[in-house]
Design an enzyme around this catalytic site. Structure first.
Site, short mmCIF file in Angstrom:
data_model
loop_
_atom_site.label_atom_id
_atom_site.label_comp_id
_atom_site.label_asym_id
_atom_site.label_seq_id
_atom_site.Cartn_x
_atom_site.Cartn_y
_atom_site.Cartn_z
CB THR A 28 11.27 1.69 9.68
OG1 THR A 28 9.77 1.74 9.45
CG2 THR A 28 11.59 -0.08 9.72
CE1 TYR A 158 -2.94 11.30 3.05
CE2 TYR A 158 -1.13 11.85 1.73
CZ TYR A 158 -1.79 11.09 2.55
OH TYR A 158 -1.14 9.80 2.78
#
Ligand code: HXC
Ligand code: NAP
Length: 309
Positions: A28, A158
């Site tokens: 995916t 992050y």
């Protein structure tokens, strides 16, 4: 060639002929885009994910779209035995594996105090444990066989800034970044390279359904935080991934390449929020500052002339 060079293929057809690449979570999203690109460049592709039907369908569709040879196998990267079985299947089908993209991940937004212990573990186990399990299995094999290899670890920006509301993912991705840098140093002598990429937002169903529910998207449009003013295109990431895995990057190891349109720097720079001021507001600010400077200069001139008397 398309109208937008950034969505074109950067490599010539056949650039990955003879190479075998594993993409975890390759059924995916971004993993699929990277895998399909490498397949189209001639690589033999191995993809895995937990859902057998998803990877089987992806393998079939990729074959229809670009041709080539895909091995799709269910594997939970949290389970070392399943990774070892995947490795054996890949070697028995293709005889070699040259590169691994550690792409499988789990993530969702949630205030940290609402997370159960199991929720925290689930994300960290997929992202960090999954990455080091896979790295250990393939790294050991390459070292034993004295064959070179390349890992590409999919990180996030992050990983170094940290981020609220996705804390298990931030903790795990920062571990992935440090794994990348640590082993780049330790395994360079075996001709094993490890690099990372840190994408900003690239729309995928998997990420958007868990990180951008409609309530969030209405309030917080991430494209507004991006200096280049748009989300990333999958082909842009696929081009970068192909480069870092290719022999053209043979002297690059331990790097983490940010591909985020400048997003994290805009969030980090003290005054970057001034982007929201209009030209008229800037005119007012600048004329106010000019007037203050002129007033100060006049006062200084007066002081000097009264000192001369
Ligand atoms: C709070 C949650 C939750 C949520 C699950 N849990 N979703 N808690 N808020 N939204 C809790 C469950 O209650 C459970 O804890 C524990 O997490 C495990 O959940 P399961 O559903 O049993 O786990 P599992 O079926 O293994 O699913 C794993 C998953 C799921 C991570 C929760 O989202 C998943 O399969 N994700 C895979 C794909 C994915 O996440 N893709 C996005 C990657 S995007 P309890 O205590 O109840 O048992 C990405 C982008 C980063 O990383 C950067 C963007 C810029
Ligand atoms: P995605 O489509 O949800 O991809 C995650 C894949 O990981 C899925 O195919 C999933 O398949 C697989 N996976 C999850 N748990 C697994 C496990 N235990 N074992 C094996 N496979 C597992 O999301 P995506 O957006 O493409 O994300 C791909 C990568 O990019 C992730 O590393 C993500 O952190 C990173 N990333 C994405 C963005 C973004 O904006 N999209 C930004 C920065 C970084 P199954 O569910 O079938 O297992």
């Amino acid at each position: 060639m398309s109208d937008s060079p950034h969505t074109d293929s950067m490599f010539r057809p056949g650039s990955f002929n003879g190479k075998t690449v594993l993409v975890t979570g390759g059924g995916t999203g971004l993993g699929r885009s990277i895998g399909q690109y490498l397949l189209g460049l001639g690589a033999r592709l191995v993809i895995c994910g937990r859902r057998e039907e998803v990877i089987a369908k992806a393998a079939q569709q990729m074959g229809e779209e670009v041709g080539g040879d895909v091995l799709a196998r269910a594997c939970d990267v949290r389970e070392p035995k399943q990774i070892e079985a995947l490795l054996e299947a890949a070697y028995s089908r293709f005889g070699r594996v040259d590169a691994v993209v550690n792409n499988a991940a789990g993530n969702f937004i949630c205030p940290t105090e609402r997370l159960s212990y199991n929720a925290f573990d689930t994300v960290v186990d997929i992202v960090l444990k999954g990455t080091y399990n896979t790295t250990l299995a393939f790294g050991k094999r390459w070292i034993a066989d004295r064959t070179p290899g390349a890992f590409l670890n999919i990180c996030t920006t992050y990983a170094w800034t940290g981020s609220g509301f996705v804390v298990p993912s931030a903790v795990a991705k920062s571990g992935v970044l440090i794994l990348t840098r640590s082993l780049a140093s330790e395994w360079g002598k075996y001709d094993i390279r490890l690099n990372a990429v840190a994408p900003g937002p690239f729309p995928t169903e998997g990420a958007w359904s868990r990180l951008m529910p409609p309530e969030v998207e209405q309030q917080f449009d991430p494209s507004k935080k991006i200096p280049l003013g748009r989300f990333g295109e999958h082909q842009e990431l696929a081009n970068l991934a192909a480069y870092l895995l290719s022999d053209f990057a043979a002297y690059i190891t331990g790097a983490c390449v940010t591909i985020d349109g400048g997003e994290w720097l805009r969030g980090a720079g003290e005054f970057n929020g001034l982007e929201s001021l209009s030209p008229q507001q800037w005119d007012g600010i600048q004329s106010g500052m000019r007037a203050a400077r002129a007033k100060k200069a006049q006062a200084e001139a007066r002081d000097r002339s009264s000192g001369d008397e």
